[in-house]
Design a protein around this motif. Structure first.
Motif, PDB file in Angstrom:
ATOM      1  N   ALA A  72      12.233 -63.594   9.903  1.00  0.00           N
ATOM      2  CA  ALA A  72      12.358 -63.784  11.349  1.00  0.00           C
ATOM      3  C   ALA A  72      11.299 -63.028  12.134  1.00  0.00           C
ATOM      4  CB  ALA A  72      13.749 -63.346  11.813  1.00  0.00           C
ATOM      5  N   THR A  73      10.563 -62.113  11.482  1.00  0.00           N
ATOM      6  CA  THR A  73       9.579 -61.335  12.223  1.00  0.00           C
ATOM      7  C   THR A  73       8.418 -62.213  12.673  1.00  0.00           C
ATOM      8  OG1 THR A  73       8.096 -59.436  12.149  1.00  0.00           O
ATOM      9  CG2 THR A  73       8.349 -60.661  10.113  1.00  0.00           C
ATOM     10  N   THR A  74       7.848 -61.873  13.830  1.00  0.00           N
ATOM     11  CA  THR A  74       6.657 -62.587  14.286  1.00  0.00           C
ATOM     12  C   THR A  74       5.379 -61.893  13.830  1.00  0.00           C
ATOM     13  OG1 THR A  74       6.978 -61.450  16.406  1.00  0.00           O
ATOM     14  CG2 THR A  74       7.703 -63.739  16.259  1.00  0.00           C
ATOM     15  N   ALA A  75       5.508 -60.700  13.261  1.00  0.00           N
ATOM     16  CA  ALA A  75       4.409 -60.003  12.566  1.00  0.00           C
ATOM     17  C   ALA A  75       3.188 -59.771  13.455  1.00  0.00           C
ATOM     18  CB  ALA A  75       4.018 -60.765  11.295  1.00  0.00           C
ATOM     19  N   LEU A  76       3.423 -59.217  14.634  1.00  0.00           N
ATOM     20  CA  LEU A  76       2.340 -58.642  15.427  1.00  0.00           C
ATOM     21  C   LEU A  76       2.216 -57.189  14.965  1.00  0.00           C
ATOM     22  CD1 LEU A  76       3.614 -60.980  17.301  1.00  0.00           C
ATOM     23  CD2 LEU A  76       2.479 -59.796  19.175  1.00  0.00           C
ATOM     24  N   ILE A  77       1.214 -56.892  14.167  1.00  0.00           N
ATOM     25  CA  ILE A  77       1.081 -55.569  13.576  1.00  0.00           C
ATOM     26  C   ILE A  77       0.211 -54.737  14.504  1.00  0.00           C
ATOM     27  CG2 ILE A  77       0.641 -54.294  11.463  1.00  0.00           C
ATOM     28  CD1 ILE A  77       2.501 -56.749  11.165  1.00  0.00           C
ATOM     29  N   ASN A 181      -5.712 -53.737  15.631  1.00  0.00           N
ATOM     30  CA  ASN A 181      -4.426 -54.264  15.191  1.00  0.00           C
ATOM     31  C   ASN A 181      -4.616 -55.439  14.245  1.00  0.00           C
ATOM     32  OD1 ASN A 181      -2.797 -52.366  16.616  1.00  0.00           O
ATOM     33  ND2 ASN A 181      -3.225 -53.462  18.507  1.00  0.00           N
ATOM     34  N   LEU A 182      -3.497 -56.009  13.772  1.00  0.00           N
ATOM     35  CA  LEU A 182      -3.557 -57.017  12.711  1.00  0.00           C
ATOM     36  C   LEU A 182      -2.576 -58.148  12.964  1.00  0.00           C
ATOM     37  CD1 LEU A 182      -3.294 -54.579   9.654  1.00  0.00           C
ATOM     38  CD2 LEU A 182      -5.417 -55.575  10.538  1.00  0.00           C
ATOM     39  N   ALA A 183      -2.906 -59.315  12.433  1.00  0.00           N
ATOM     40  CA  ALA A 183      -1.960 -60.425  12.283  1.00  0.00           C
ATOM     41  C   ALA A 183      -1.954 -60.801  10.807  1.00  0.00           C
ATOM     42  CB  ALA A 183      -2.383 -61.619  13.137  1.00  0.00           C
ATOM     43  N   LEU A 184      -0.765 -61.125  10.281  1.00  0.00           N
ATOM     44  CA  LEU A 184      -0.665 -61.502   8.873  1.00  0.00           C
ATOM     45  C   LEU A 184       0.618 -62.299   8.644  1.00  0.00           C
ATOM     46  CD1 LEU A 184       1.647 -59.347   7.865  1.00  0.00           C
ATOM     47  CD2 LEU A 184      -0.290 -57.820   7.558  1.00  0.00           C
ATOM     48  N   ALA A 275      -6.302 -62.768  20.526  1.00  0.00           N
ATOM     49  CA  ALA A 275      -5.697 -61.441  20.613  1.00  0.00           C
ATOM     50  C   ALA A 275      -4.175 -61.539  20.578  1.00  0.00           C
ATOM     51  CB  ALA A 275      -6.139 -60.744  21.898  1.00  0.00           C
ATOM     52  N   LEU A 276      -3.544 -60.517  20.031  1.00  0.00           N
ATOM     53  CA  LEU A 276      -2.102 -60.389  20.162  1.00  0.00           C
ATOM     54  C   LEU A 276      -1.794 -60.131  21.639  1.00  0.00           C
ATOM     55  CD1 LEU A 276      -1.433 -57.902  17.207  1.00  0.00           C
ATOM     56  CD2 LEU A 276      -1.637 -60.395  17.104  1.00  0.00           C
ATOM     57  N   ILE A 277      -0.743 -60.748  22.149  1.00  0.00           N
ATOM     58  CA  ILE A 277      -0.424 -60.618  23.569  1.00  0.00           C
ATOM     59  C   ILE A 277       1.036 -60.206  23.717  1.00  0.00           C
ATOM     60  CG2 ILE A 277      -0.238 -61.828  25.788  1.00  0.00           C
ATOM     61  CD1 ILE A 277      -2.429 -63.743  24.776  1.00  0.00           C
ATOM     62  N   TRP A 278       1.288 -59.229  24.580  1.00  0.00           N
ATOM     63  CA  TRP A 278       2.648 -58.907  24.969  1.00  0.00           C
ATOM     64  C   TRP A 278       2.649 -58.372  26.391  1.00  0.00           C
ATOM     65  CZ3 TRP A 278       5.014 -53.618  23.912  1.00  0.00           C
ATOM     66  CH2 TRP A 278       4.038 -52.654  23.660  1.00  0.00           C
ATOM     67  N   GLY A 370      12.772 -51.743  15.986  1.00  0.00           N
ATOM     68  CA  GLY A 370      12.338 -52.386  17.220  1.00  0.00           C
ATOM     69  C   GLY A 370      11.280 -53.452  17.003  1.00  0.00           C
ATOM     70  N   GLY A 371      10.321 -53.505  17.928  1.00  0.00           N
ATOM     71  CA  GLY A 371       9.276 -54.514  17.844  1.00  0.00           C
ATOM     72  C   GLY A 371       8.102 -54.127  16.981  1.00  0.00           C
ATOM     73  N   ASN A 372       8.167 -52.977  16.324  1.00  0.00           N
ATOM     74  CA  ASN A 372       7.063 -52.508  15.482  1.00  0.00           C
ATOM     75  C   ASN A 372       7.486 -52.400  14.026  1.00  0.00           C
ATOM     76  OD1 ASN A 372       6.779 -51.063  18.316  1.00  0.00           O
ATOM     77  ND2 ASN A 372       4.722 -51.264  17.486  1.00  0.00           N
ATOM     78  N   GLY A 373       8.284 -53.354  13.555  1.00  0.00           N
ATOM     79  CA  GLY A 373       8.909 -53.217  12.255  1.00  0.00           C
ATOM     80  C   GLY A 373       7.955 -52.945  11.113  1.00  0.00           C
ATOM     81  N   ILE A 374       6.874 -53.684  11.024  1.00  0.00           N
ATOM     82  CA  ILE A 374       5.979 -53.532   9.877  1.00  0.00           C
ATOM     83  C   ILE A 374       5.173 -52.238   9.991  1.00  0.00           C
ATOM     84  CG2 ILE A 374       4.017 -54.567   8.664  1.00  0.00           C
ATOM     85  CD1 ILE A 374       5.223 -57.305   9.312  1.00  0.00           C
ATOM     86  N   THR A 375       4.746 -51.893  11.200  1.00  0.00           N
ATOM     87  CA  THR A 375       4.058 -50.614  11.401  1.00  0.00           C
ATOM     88  C   THR A 375       4.968 -49.451  11.026  1.00  0.00           C
ATOM     89  OG1 THR A 375       2.741 -51.543  13.209  1.00  0.00           O
ATOM     90  CG2 THR A 375       2.898 -49.149  13.100  1.00  0.00           C
ATOM     91  N   PHE A 376       6.218 -49.488  11.490  1.00  0.00           N
ATOM     92  CA  PHE A 376       7.149 -48.405  11.188  1.00  0.00           C
ATOM     93  C   PHE A 376       7.564 -48.410   9.716  1.00  0.00           C
ATOM     94  CE2 PHE A 376       8.694 -48.256  15.862  1.00  0.00           C
ATOM     95  CZ  PHE A 376       7.614 -47.453  16.207  1.00  0.00           C
ATOM     96  N   SER A 377       7.569 -49.579   9.081  1.00  0.00           N
ATOM     97  CA  SER A 377       7.841 -49.626   7.641  1.00  0.00           C
ATOM     98  C   SER A 377       6.781 -48.857   6.869  1.00  0.00           C
ATOM     99  CB  SER A 377       7.889 -51.076   7.155  1.00  0.00           C
ATOM    100  OG  SER A 377       9.012 -51.755   7.649  1.00  0.00           O
ATOM    101  N   ARG A 378       5.536 -48.988   7.295  1.00  0.00           N
ATOM    102  CA  ARG A 378       4.463 -48.234   6.648  1.00  0.00           C
ATOM    103  C   ARG A 378       4.662 -46.735   6.851  1.00  0.00           C
ATOM    104  NH1 ARG A 378       0.430 -47.971   2.706  1.00  0.00           N
ATOM    105  NH2 ARG A 378      -0.536 -45.963   3.140  1.00  0.00           N
TER     106      ARG A 378
END
Length: 401
Positions: A72-77, A181-184, A275-278, A370-378
């Protein structure tokens, strides 16, 4: 443990998902150095890091690999934490707030380098990020946020409304432009990490459900629903947003979110650099592109009540997201081809809760991403790796339960 239906609908990543690593049921009691509970992105990062450090690792999951909230993640890293630096400074002080933001930036860079070192094919691309003015920060407040980030040594440039329009064709009062930042593809990343852990000897057991854990005599005994027991020197709870009963609930809540993915767009219709946008809004809109030119767009977050209520709102919420996307980027065909709903954890500060559970030094928990799941997983993998190596990460205090 509270069990949740963590997502519904048809996440775009499942349309081209890699084959999941094979698992089997546990046939007898087991002893291991580390037991990782959960085989999503957080568990995969922890297992790969710990096997890389020489630990014997076993993993369990009540569903199987990559079947929880990971799709379900949108993976904005990105290193930008949900809570603006200026706001976080007021909450926890400047020193800790700056350390948290800097650590997030370091984690994104470390993740990028590690993916390249392992040779993981997860469609990783470098991306800038645009943080658009919104109802939470605009005008002088958004400019002050950009200045605070730059003063902390973070890449941040304030764009006026005219600069944003000229550079990206977007009509907002201003924005902050950042880099690094990254997209993957999150499923391909998770799959690659699990396979790397398996190559170093990690053992995968699913479906297996943990029902209790007790620490004694230098180990943790984990009882499974099947009647088997796993004894481990340490346990890592990477169960996403299904909180274990032993975890504190007072600093954590569950949020519902919704997302869409469009049909592939002509590259000429996409914005410069993709670019990633928020948005600096509450709730905020967030979007990115995929390798084949789809636009993934999410938002409309709301407090989680139950799965039925969340899923009943999917039609209305995804319609609003599509309308907001069309308004922001008129050249995009914002018609959804994929729609889905998910749930994620949030904390009062927007920072994750990582480390030993209170009173149980051998049981680690990763919560509130939160919205930084993959960053915080690292970050979680790095902090737990340091702890199991007999030391303590210099930033562990920021994320402690």
């Amino acid at each position: 443990m509270r069990e949740l239906d963590l997502r519904s609908g048809n996440p775009v990543w499942l349309a081209d998902a890699p084959a999941r690593p094979a698992c089997r049921r546990l046939r007898r009691d087991l002893a291991t150095d580390v037991l990782v509970v959960g085989m999503g992105i957080s568990g995969a990062m922890a297992a790969e890091a710990l096997t890389g450090a020489g630990h014997q690792v076993a993993m369990i999951d009540r569903r199987g690999p990559m079947l929880g909230s990971t799709p379900a993640t949108t993976a904005l890293i990105q290193f930008e934490i949900d809570t603006p630096l200026t706001t976080l400074t007021r909450m926890i002080g400047r020193e800790k707030a700056v350390r948290a933001w800097r650590r997030a930036r370091l984690a994104v860079g470390n993740l990028r380098d590690h993916i390249q070192t392992l040779g993981l094919a997860c469609h990783m691309q470098p991306r800038q990020t645009l943080y658009l003015a919104g109802n939470a920060l605009t005008g002088s407040a958004l400019r002050a946020e950009a200045e605070a980030r730059a003063a902390a040594g973070l890449p941040a440039r304030y764009l006026t409304a005219s600069e944003l329009q000229a550079g990206f064709g977007m009509a907002r009062a201003g924005a902050i432009l950042s880099t690094g930042n990254l997209a993957l593809d999150p499923l391909r990343l998770t799959n690659g990490l699990l396979r790397a852990a398996r190559q170093r000897g990690a053992r995968f057991f699913a479906p297996e459900r943990m029902i209790a854990a007790a620490s004694h005599r230098g180990q943790v005994d984990v009882a499974l629903e099947s009647g088997r027991t796993i004894s481990a020197k340490h346990v890592v709870l990477a169960t996403g947003y299904e909180l274990p009963d032993m975890a504190p609930k007072d600093r954590h809540r569950i949020i519902s979110t919704w997302a869409i993915a469009t049909r592939p767009q002509p590259r000429s219709a996409l914005w410069p650099g993709e670019a990633l946008i928020w948005e600096a809004s509450d709730p905020y809109l967030y979007l990115r592109t995929t390798r084949d030119g789809r636009v993934i767009c999410g938002g409309e977050d709301a407090d989680f009540t139950n799965e039925e209520r969340r899923d009943a709102l999917t039609g209305e919420k995804t319609r609003r997201i599509s309308e907001k996307l069309a308004k922001l980027l008129p050249d995009i065909d914002a018609t959804p081809e994929f729609r889905w709903a998910g749930s994620f954890g949030d904390t009062t500060t927007g920072l994750p809760l990582i480390g030993p559970l209170p009173g149980t030094p051998r049981i680690f928990s990763l919560m509130g991403y939160g919205g930084n799941g993959i960053t915080f997983s690292r970050i979680g993998a790095e902090l737990i790796g340091a702890a199991l190596a007999g030391g303590e990460d210099a930033d562990a205090d920021i994320f402690a339960h």
